[in-house]
Write an enzyme that holds these catalytic residues in place. Sequence first.
Site, PDB file in Angstrom:
ATOM      1  N   ARG A  50      24.840 -10.951   1.412  1.00 32.38           N
ATOM      2  CA  ARG A  50      25.881  -9.927   1.598  1.00 32.38           C
ATOM      3  C   ARG A  50      27.216 -10.582   1.965  1.00 32.38           C
ATOM      4  NH1 ARG A  50      24.825  -5.166   5.830  1.00 32.38           N
ATOM      5  NH2 ARG A  50      25.231  -6.845   7.316  1.00 32.38           N
ATOM      6  N   ARG A 103      47.341 -17.218  -1.296  1.00 33.12           N
ATOM      7  CA  ARG A 103      47.718 -18.542  -1.815  1.00 33.12           C
ATOM      8  C   ARG A 103      48.503 -19.358  -0.796  1.00 33.12           C
ATOM      9  NH1 ARG A 103      50.274 -16.428  -7.388  1.00 33.12           N
ATOM     10  NH2 ARG A 103      51.205 -15.095  -5.812  1.00 33.12           N
ATOM     11  N   HIS A 106      46.136 -23.126   2.557  1.00 35.26           N
ATOM     12  CA  HIS A 106      45.959 -24.329   1.759  1.00 35.26           C
ATOM     13  C   HIS A 106      44.610 -24.991   1.985  1.00 35.26           C
ATOM     14  CE1 HIS A 106      49.995 -23.614   0.681  1.00 35.26           C
ATOM     15  NE2 HIS A 106      50.437 -23.778   1.916  1.00 35.26           N
ATOM     16  N   LYS A 150      32.074  -6.286   4.161  1.00 36.11           N
ATOM     17  CA  LYS A 150      32.037  -6.436   5.618  1.00 36.11           C
ATOM     18  C   LYS A 150      33.180  -7.374   5.988  1.00 36.11           C
ATOM     19  CE  LYS A 150      28.554  -6.834   9.256  1.00 36.11           C
ATOM     20  NZ  LYS A 150      28.932  -5.615   9.971  1.00 36.11           N
ATOM     21  N   GLU A 183      28.689   7.137   7.374  1.00 34.83           N
ATOM     22  CA  GLU A 183      27.947   6.226   8.244  1.00 34.83           C
ATOM     23  C   GLU A 183      28.547   6.305   9.633  1.00 34.83           C
ATOM     24  OE1 GLU A 183      28.385   2.017   7.465  1.00 34.83           O
ATOM     25  OE2 GLU A 183      30.445   2.261   6.755  1.00 34.83           O
TER      26      GLU A 183
END
Length: 289
Positions: A50, A103, A106, A150, A183
């Site tokens: 997961r 991006r 690094h 998650k 949930e």
Amino acid sequence: MKIYLDGKMVEKAEAVVSVFDHGLLYGDGVFEGIRTYNGRVFKLDEHLSRLEDSGRAIMLAMPLSREEMKKAVLDTLRVNGLKDAYIRLVVTRGVGDLGLDPRKCHEKGTVIIITDKINLYPEEHYHNGLEVVTVATRRNLPEAVNPKIKSLNYLNNILAKIEANNAGVLEAIMLSADGWVAECTGDNIFIVRKGELITPPTHIGALDGITRGTVMGLARKFGIPCNEALFTRYDIYNADECFLTGTAAEVIPVSKVDTRPIGTGKPGPITLKLVEAYKGLTRSEGVPI
Ligand code: PMP
């Protein structure tokens, strides 16, 4: 207590990350909560799978392979001499420049493994049931931040938890934007109606809980019908039984929702059967430390 931090075992006081880590700056990262019972890690592969899926969904490559990650988890438990523990495994986007663009990071992502004592609901609730409320904060839209990921961005759940705190209960039921039961802040939810288990499908905005899956497997083994279906608060109020599932919570009966007693107001027979069966399973399988 020693913490695994990017390949090193460091003392708790020295286990610190950069203020430029994008996990801190933007909640850009993923995590898992795993448990060990009596020297065995329960469902380790399922949790790592997961974690990898969460990472893939946000284009965060795991800095460690499955086997390396497994070894790192087991090494951390060994170093701390723990047999019964809660494991928090965190992978962040890593250290970068300011600016949310991934991006700008690094280095490889940061890997953190904390092994600690388990923080459970008080024992009385496993016998008498837990009181919960529905809160106004809706679960994140799957089309925005999918709750199946998650991620380190748990503010949606935290806002709901604050509402539970304000209501004086320990857990909150969260609805989808359309009003379906989704949930809880840190647990999945099941209802029992006429001998059948029902839990919301994850596509409406719920984590694909490892405990949820385990309980569905146990129900199948017992010949208890178990279905994923949409339902509303009305269906909870009129359910025969209700319970929550989660790695930390295990299977916990719910006695009251929005001040209404569920069923008899006491944990029901199917719930109690699953509480015991789940307990038994956790203590009889797992990856040895
Ligand atoms: N839903 C949410 C939002 C959670 O954070 C968790 C785990 N803490 C769960 C459900 C239960 O998932 P699992 O059974 O895999 O612990």
